[in-house]
Design a protein around this motif. Sequence first.
Motif, PDB file in Angstrom:
ATOM      1  N   ALA A  17       0.836  -1.202   0.000  1.00 17.76           N
ATOM      2  CA  ALA A  17       0.000   0.000   0.000  1.00 17.76           C
ATOM      3  C   ALA A  17       0.869   1.250   0.000  1.00 17.76           C
ATOM      4  CB  ALA A  17      -0.940   0.006   1.202  1.00 17.76           C
ATOM      5  N   TRP A  18       1.882   1.272   0.845  1.00 11.78           N
ATOM      6  CA  TRP A  18       2.773   2.431   0.918  1.00 11.78           C
ATOM      7  C   TRP A  18       3.469   2.655  -0.424  1.00 11.78           C
ATOM      8  CZ3 TRP A  18       3.196   6.585   3.554  1.00 11.78           C
ATOM      9  CH2 TRP A  18       4.347   7.359   3.450  1.00 11.78           C
ATOM     10  N   THR A  19       3.913   1.586  -1.057  1.00 10.61           N
ATOM     11  CA  THR A  19       4.577   1.681  -2.353  1.00 10.61           C
ATOM     12  C   THR A  19       3.645   2.291  -3.395  1.00 10.61           C
ATOM     13  OG1 THR A  19       5.964  -0.220  -1.826  1.00 10.61           O
ATOM     14  CG2 THR A  19       5.744   0.345  -4.155  1.00 10.61           C
ATOM     15  N   THR A  20       2.393   1.872  -3.394  1.00  8.93           N
ATOM     16  CA  THR A  20       1.416   2.410  -4.338  1.00  8.93           C
ATOM     17  C   THR A  20       1.160   3.888  -4.074  1.00  8.93           C
ATOM     18  OG1 THR A  20       0.368   0.252  -4.607  1.00  8.93           O
ATOM     19  CG2 THR A  20      -0.942   2.185  -5.216  1.00  8.93           C
ATOM     20  N   LEU A  21       1.004   4.266  -2.817  1.00  8.08           N
ATOM     21  CA  LEU A  21       0.782   5.674  -2.478  1.00  8.08           C
ATOM     22  C   LEU A  21       1.968   6.535  -2.908  1.00  8.08           C
ATOM     23  CD1 LEU A  21      -0.810   5.219   1.047  1.00  8.08           C
ATOM     24  CD2 LEU A  21      -1.994   5.787  -1.087  1.00  8.08           C
ATOM     25  N   GLU A  22       3.175   6.026  -2.712  1.00  9.99           N
ATOM     26  CA  GLU A  22       4.375   6.755  -3.153  1.00  9.99           C
ATOM     27  C   GLU A  22       4.405   6.877  -4.672  1.00  9.99           C
ATOM     28  OE1 GLU A  22       7.027   8.456  -1.559  1.00  9.99           O
ATOM     29  OE2 GLU A  22       5.400   8.401  -0.114  1.00  9.99           O
ATOM     30  N   ALA A  23       3.986   5.825  -5.370  1.00 12.20           N
ATOM     31  CA  ALA A  23       3.953   5.869  -6.836  1.00 12.20           C
ATOM     32  C   ALA A  23       2.980   6.942  -7.325  1.00 12.20           C
ATOM     33  CB  ALA A  23       3.562   4.500  -7.399  1.00 12.20           C
ATOM     34  N   ILE A  24       1.822   7.040  -6.689  1.00 13.27           N
ATOM     35  CA  ILE A  24       0.854   8.074  -7.056  1.00 13.27           C
ATOM     36  C   ILE A  24       1.473   9.452  -6.857  1.00 13.27           C
ATOM     37  CG2 ILE A  24      -1.356   9.149  -6.438  1.00 13.27           C
ATOM     38  CD1 ILE A  24      -2.320   6.286  -5.666  1.00 13.27           C
ATOM     39  N   ARG A  25       2.090   9.666  -5.710  1.00 15.26           N
ATOM     40  CA  ARG A  25       2.722  10.963  -5.424  1.00 15.26           C
ATOM     41  C   ARG A  25       3.800  11.308  -6.456  1.00 15.26           C
ATOM     42  NH1 ARG A  25       2.765   8.727  -0.150  1.00 15.26           N
ATOM     43  NH2 ARG A  25       1.051   9.545   1.072  1.00 15.26           N
ATOM     44  N   LEU A  26       4.625  10.321  -6.794  1.00 18.82           N
ATOM     45  CA  LEU A  26       5.707  10.554  -7.750  1.00 18.82           C
ATOM     46  C   LEU A  26       5.182  10.852  -9.146  1.00 18.82           C
ATOM     47  CD1 LEU A  26       8.357   7.907  -6.656  1.00 18.82           C
ATOM     48  CD2 LEU A  26       8.625  10.388  -6.686  1.00 18.82           C
ATOM     49  N   VAL A  27       4.190  10.108  -9.587  1.00 15.61           N
ATOM     50  CA  VAL A  27       3.604  10.341 -10.913  1.00 15.61           C
ATOM     51  C   VAL A  27       3.034  11.749 -10.994  1.00 15.61           C
ATOM     52  CG1 VAL A  27       1.690   9.700 -12.447  1.00 15.61           C
ATOM     53  CG2 VAL A  27       3.165   7.929 -11.488  1.00 15.61           C
ATOM     54  N   LYS A  28       2.338  12.167  -9.936  1.00 15.25           N
ATOM     55  CA  LYS A  28       1.766  13.516  -9.923  1.00 15.25           C
ATOM     56  C   LYS A  28       2.861  14.575  -9.918  1.00 15.25           C
ATOM     57  CE  LYS A  28      -2.090  14.145  -9.709  1.00 15.25           C
ATOM     58  NZ  LYS A  28      -3.101  14.243 -10.745  1.00 15.25           N
ATOM     59  N   ALA A  29       3.895  14.396  -9.090  1.00 11.19           N
ATOM     60  CA  ALA A  29       4.944  15.400  -8.943  1.00 11.19           C
ATOM     61  C   ALA A  29       5.882  15.457 -10.146  1.00 11.19           C
ATOM     62  CB  ALA A  29       5.755  15.123  -7.678  1.00 11.19           C
ATOM     63  N   LEU A  37      -6.385   3.684 -10.434  1.00 14.86           N
ATOM     64  CA  LEU A  37      -6.035   2.628  -9.482  1.00 14.86           C
ATOM     65  C   LEU A  37      -7.233   1.727  -9.218  1.00 14.86           C
ATOM     66  CD1 LEU A  37      -3.873   1.604  -7.434  1.00 14.86           C
ATOM     67  CD2 LEU A  37      -4.906   3.147  -5.778  1.00 14.86           C
ATOM     68  N   GLY A  38      -7.030   0.433  -9.321  1.00 17.67           N
ATOM     69  CA  GLY A  38      -8.011  -0.540  -8.864  1.00 17.67           C
ATOM     70  C   GLY A  38      -7.780  -0.743  -7.375  1.00 17.67           C
ATOM     71  N   ALA A  39      -8.455   0.063  -6.573  1.00 19.81           N
ATOM     72  CA  ALA A  39      -8.148   0.156  -5.146  1.00 19.81           C
ATOM     73  C   ALA A  39      -8.428  -1.120  -4.358  1.00 19.81           C
ATOM     74  CB  ALA A  39      -8.901   1.326  -4.531  1.00 19.81           C
ATOM     75  N   SER A  40      -9.392  -1.915  -4.765  1.00 25.38           N
ATOM     76  CA  SER A  40      -9.749  -3.086  -3.958  1.00 25.38           C
ATOM     77  C   SER A  40      -8.719  -4.205  -4.040  1.00 25.38           C
ATOM     78  CB  SER A  40     -11.126  -3.613  -4.352  1.00 25.38           C
ATOM     79  OG  SER A  40     -11.100  -4.118  -5.672  1.00 25.38           O
ATOM     80  N   ASN A  41      -7.776  -4.117  -4.958  1.00 28.82           N
ATOM     81  CA  ASN A  41      -6.722  -5.134  -5.016  1.00 28.82           C
ATOM     82  C   ASN A  41      -5.942  -5.188  -3.712  1.00 28.82           C
ATOM     83  OD1 ASN A  41      -7.486  -5.492  -7.643  1.00 28.82           O
ATOM     84  ND2 ASN A  41      -5.713  -4.477  -8.530  1.00 28.82           N
ATOM     85  N   ILE A  42      -5.884  -4.082  -3.008  1.00 25.72           N
ATOM     86  CA  ILE A  42      -5.087  -3.971  -1.792  1.00 25.72           C
ATOM     87  C   ILE A  42      -5.531  -4.971  -0.710  1.00 25.72           C
ATOM     88  CG2 ILE A  42      -6.377  -2.209  -0.488  1.00 25.72           C
ATOM     89  CD1 ILE A  42      -2.667  -1.986  -1.236  1.00 25.72           C
ATOM     90  N   GLU A  50     -13.958  -4.138   2.890  1.00 24.57           N
ATOM     91  CA  GLU A  50     -14.487  -2.783   2.687  1.00 24.57           C
ATOM     92  C   GLU A  50     -13.794  -1.761   3.595  1.00 24.57           C
ATOM     93  OE1 GLU A  50     -16.545  -5.436   3.197  1.00 24.57           O
ATOM     94  OE2 GLU A  50     -17.234  -5.700   1.140  1.00 24.57           O
ATOM     95  N   VAL A  51     -13.471  -2.170   4.810  1.00 26.62           N
ATOM     96  CA  VAL A  51     -12.803  -1.265   5.750  1.00 26.62           C
ATOM     97  C   VAL A  51     -11.417  -0.908   5.218  1.00 26.62           C
ATOM     98  CG1 VAL A  51     -11.882  -1.029   8.084  1.00 26.62           C
ATOM     99  CG2 VAL A  51     -14.074  -2.177   7.713  1.00 26.62           C
ATOM    100  N   LEU A  52     -10.656  -1.892   4.835  1.00 26.77           N
ATOM    101  CA  LEU A  52      -9.312  -1.667   4.304  1.00 26.77           C
ATOM    102  C   LEU A  52      -9.369  -0.875   3.004  1.00 26.77           C
ATOM    103  CD1 LEU A  52      -6.315  -2.129   4.623  1.00 26.77           C
ATOM    104  CD2 LEU A  52      -6.608  -4.384   3.602  1.00 26.77           C
ATOM    105  N   ASN A  53     -10.293  -1.238   2.116  1.00 27.52           N
ATOM    106  CA  ASN A  53     -10.424  -0.533   0.842  1.00 27.52           C
ATOM    107  C   ASN A  53     -10.755   0.944   1.053  1.00 27.52           C
ATOM    108  OD1 ASN A  53      -9.979  -2.949  -0.439  1.00 27.52           O
ATOM    109  ND2 ASN A  53     -12.110  -3.290  -0.975  1.00 27.52           N
ATOM    110  N   GLY A  54     -11.658   1.224   1.971  1.00 25.84           N
ATOM    111  CA  GLY A  54     -12.049   2.606   2.228  1.00 25.84           C
ATOM    112  C   GLY A  54     -10.919   3.439   2.790  1.00 25.84           C
ATOM    113  N   ALA A  55     -10.182   2.877   3.735  1.00 28.72           N
ATOM    114  CA  ALA A  55      -9.051   3.603   4.317  1.00 28.72           C
ATOM    115  C   ALA A  55      -7.976   3.850   3.260  1.00 28.72           C
ATOM    116  CB  ALA A  55      -8.469   2.815   5.488  1.00 28.72           C
ATOM    117  N   PHE A  56      -7.690   2.843   2.475  1.00 29.72           N
ATOM    118  CA  PHE A  56      -6.677   2.979   1.426  1.00 29.72           C
ATOM    119  C   PHE A  56      -7.118   3.982   0.363  1.00 29.72           C
ATOM    120  CE2 PHE A  56      -4.828   1.406  -2.644  1.00 29.72           C
ATOM    121  CZ  PHE A  56      -3.526   1.787  -2.395  1.00 29.72           C
ATOM    122  N   LEU A  57      -8.380   3.936  -0.016  1.00 32.20           N
ATOM    123  CA  LEU A  57      -8.880   4.869  -1.019  1.00 32.20           C
ATOM    124  C   LEU A  57      -8.750   6.314  -0.540  1.00 32.20           C
ATOM    125  CD1 LEU A  57     -10.220   5.455  -3.720  1.00 32.20           C
ATOM    126  CD2 LEU A  57     -12.423   5.137  -2.592  1.00 32.20           C
TER     127      LEU A  57
END
Length: 105
Positions: A17-29, A37-42, A50-57
Amino acid sequence: MLIDCLALTVGADTKAAWTTLEAIRLVKAELGVNTALGASNISFGLPEREVLNGAFLAMAIAAGLNCAIVDAAKVRPFILAADLVLGRDDYAIRYIKAFRQRSRA
């Protein structure tokens, strides 16, 4: 253009999850393009997905995610909450309206 930053299950790699969040930040920056992102893969293979998916989303939205591939009925409350916390819902109008309607149902 959309770049899919890919989400792998945290059940197999707790840093996924952390790696994906960093990738999003880097792509944007670095590239300044939209992200998808297919968020439910996490949460694949884990209980209470649903709890994990919502927090990650919510975290992915904060990182700059533009296009989430999700089951909107299950994560809509998290999207509304993320928008409110990130200052994208002036005076909490959408948040209040959504939950006022839910409490009446």
